[in-house]
Design a protein around this motif. Structure first.
Motif, mmCIF file in Angstrom:
data_model
loop_
_atom_site.group_PDB
_atom_site.id
_atom_site.type_symbol
_atom_site.label_atom_id
_atom_site.label_comp_id
_atom_site.label_asym_id
_atom_site.label_seq_id
_atom_site.Cartn_x
_atom_site.Cartn_y
_atom_site.Cartn_z
ATOM 1 N N ILE A 147 0.667 -1.289 0.284
ATOM 2 C CA ILE A 147 -0.171 -0.297 0.366
ATOM 3 C C ILE A 147 0.774 1.251 -0.329
ATOM 4 O O ILE A 147 0.321 2.584 -0.425
ATOM 5 N N ILE A 148 2.083 1.271 0.825
ATOM 6 C CA ILE A 148 3.071 2.507 1.275
ATOM 7 C C ILE A 148 3.557 2.752 -0.464
ATOM 8 O O ILE A 148 3.895 3.509 -0.873
ATOM 9 N N ASN A 149 3.791 1.574 -0.872
ATOM 10 C CA ASN A 149 4.910 1.683 -2.288
ATOM 11 C C ASN A 149 4.080 2.265 -3.359
ATOM 12 O O ASN A 149 4.879 2.750 -4.205
ATOM 13 N N SER A 150 2.643 1.582 -3.121
ATOM 14 C CA SER A 150 1.966 2.180 -4.545
ATOM 15 C C SER A 150 1.642 3.688 -4.107
ATOM 16 O O SER A 150 1.038 4.094 -4.892
ATOM 17 N N TRP A 151 1.656 4.322 -3.399
ATOM 18 C CA TRP A 151 1.663 5.884 -2.407
ATOM 19 C C TRP A 151 3.015 6.357 -3.016
ATOM 20 O O TRP A 151 2.712 7.877 -3.027
ATOM 21 N N GLY A 152 3.821 5.645 -3.286
ATOM 22 C CA GLY A 152 5.725 6.563 -3.591
ATOM 23 C C GLY A 152 5.693 6.994 -2.231
ATOM 24 O O GLY A 152 6.411 8.082 -1.821
ATOM 25 N N LEU A 153 5.465 6.473 -0.701
ATOM 26 C CA LEU A 153 5.998 6.954 0.117
ATOM 27 C C LEU A 153 7.266 6.209 1.563
ATOM 28 O O LEU A 153 7.421 4.803 0.830
ATOM 29 N N GLY A 154 7.446 6.480 2.159
ATOM 30 C CA GLY A 154 8.485 5.855 3.005
ATOM 31 C C GLY A 154 8.377 5.034 4.412
ATOM 32 O O GLY A 154 7.181 4.758 5.256
ATOM 33 N N LEU A 180 -7.597 7.490 0.895
ATOM 34 C CA LEU A 180 -5.937 7.722 0.032
ATOM 35 C C LEU A 180 -5.427 7.039 -1.347
ATOM 36 O O LEU A 180 -4.516 8.033 -2.502
ATOM 37 N N ASN A 181 -6.358 5.836 -0.941
ATOM 38 C CA ASN A 181 -6.107 5.289 -2.806
ATOM 39 C C ASN A 181 -7.274 6.438 -3.937
ATOM 40 O O ASN A 181 -6.227 7.370 -4.955
ATOM 41 N N HIS A 182 -7.607 7.627 -3.360
ATOM 42 C CA HIS A 182 -8.016 8.000 -4.543
ATOM 43 C C HIS A 182 -7.153 9.454 -4.632
ATOM 44 O O HIS A 182 -7.983 10.388 -5.358
ATOM 45 N N GLN A 183 -6.306 9.811 -3.320
ATOM 46 C CA GLN A 183 -6.037 10.584 -3.451
ATOM 47 C C GLN A 183 -4.211 10.924 -3.889
ATOM 48 O O GLN A 183 -3.651 11.732 -2.983
ATOM 49 N N THR A 184 -4.077 9.559 -4.641
ATOM 50 C CA THR A 184 -2.978 9.200 -4.511
ATOM 51 C C THR A 184 -1.518 10.479 -5.064
ATOM 52 O O THR A 184 -0.604 10.823 -3.959
#
Length: 303
Positions: A147-154, A180-184
């Motif tokens: 999930i976090i990787n799909s958002w590009g976060l650390g 959050l998926n809709h606001q990635t």
């Protein structure tokens, strides 16, 4: 030759798959082409005339691309994968060039090789608290890492997400993920840490889905966000849903309503309304009529 600096044929240097990188750093390549090599590569060996590259994989790629055939190397004794990782982590303590994701991956491998956090800290110089944080990441389910990787976060956002899923009911947690998926494209690490403050407010888990979504929307527009702001947002939603009925919270809610109403009165200026199409104006009028209808019906019911 061990411990010395010497020139070695690039064809005699073997790459370790664990450290290897496929892409070339074009900026580094241009820099080497212009300024030559600023420091030697580090290798271990020789074994049957070959050397294992320990440090300098990006530089190696650049040198190959530039057509170099030999390179200056620092030659160290042959060790194993664990001790090569230790070397790289120890060198990075001063250079600080390694990505945190790469550092975490190295620590995880050492853990899988039965190295304790104390051993890793002692050999690398990395603080024990940091090692423990990396170990926590090691045991976080892959689903949340994806999930976090799909958002590009650390990793800080990953830790915050993991704490939320342990704290909240499953359906509330996945409501957050869905929002959050809709606001990635517009989500950053500090947003996840801010939303974690919402999860710490007891009433948050009792809110219906629409209130959870509104709370998150209000949270991610803040530049700074702490527990007080989270408490205020959740209290407003909880009062509106009848979850909180104490006088202080209701007073705070009314202050919020007055502030928002005053702001609406300010922005709905004559200069704006004169340019609003008739259909949109009717929409606005209907919204305000509904608001007044709720206030009046409640007031009449209590007289």
């Amino acid at each position: 030759m061990t411990g010395q600096i010497d020139f070695i044929d690039l064809s005699k240097i073997l790459l370790d798959d664990f450290f290897n990188i496929e892409e070339e750093d074009m900026r580094l390549t241009r820099n080497i082409e212009k300024n030559r090599l600023d420091e030697p590569l580090t290798v271990e060996g020789p074994v049957n005339g070959f050397y294992v590259l320990v440090d300098g994989y990006k530089r190696y790629r650049s040198l190959k691309s530039l057509g170099w055939t030999t390179v200056q190397c620092k030659i160290e004794p042959v060790s194993d994968i664990a001790h090569r990782i230790i070397k790289r982590l120890r060198w990075d303590l001063n250079k600080k060039k390694m990505k945190s994701s790469e550092r975490i991956r190295y620590v995880h491998l050492l853990i899988s090789l039965n190295w304790s956090s104390d051993m890793i800290a002692q050999k690398t110089g990395i603080a024990r608290d940091v090692i423990k944080k990396y170990m926590k990441i090691h045991y976080i389910p892959q689903e949340y890492k994806d999930i976090i990787n799909s958002w590009g976060l650390g990793h800080e956002a990953l830790l915050a997400l993991d704490r939320m899923q342990k704290r909240l009911p499953r359906y509330t947690f996945y409501q957050i993920v869905d929002v959050l998926n809709h606001q990635t494209p517009h989500i950053f690490g500090y947003h996840i840490e801010a939303i974690e403050y919402l999860s710490k407010v007891e009433e948050f888990r009792r809110l219906p889905e629409s209130s959870v979504r509104r709370s998150i929307d209000k949270t991610i527009i803040h530049k700074t966000f702490k527990l007080k702001e989270a408490q205020d947002i959740v209290n407003i939603e909880a009062v509106a849903q009848g979850i909180i009925k104490n006088e202080a919270a209701i007073g705070q809610y009314l202050d919020y309503v007055k502030t928002e109403a005053a702001e609406l009165e300010r922005i709905l200026s004559p200069n704006l309304m004169i340019n609003v199409p008739q259909v949109r104006r009717k929409e606005l009028i209907l919204i305000f009529e509904n608001c007044l209808g709720k206030v009046n019906s409640t007031y009449r019911g209590r007289r």
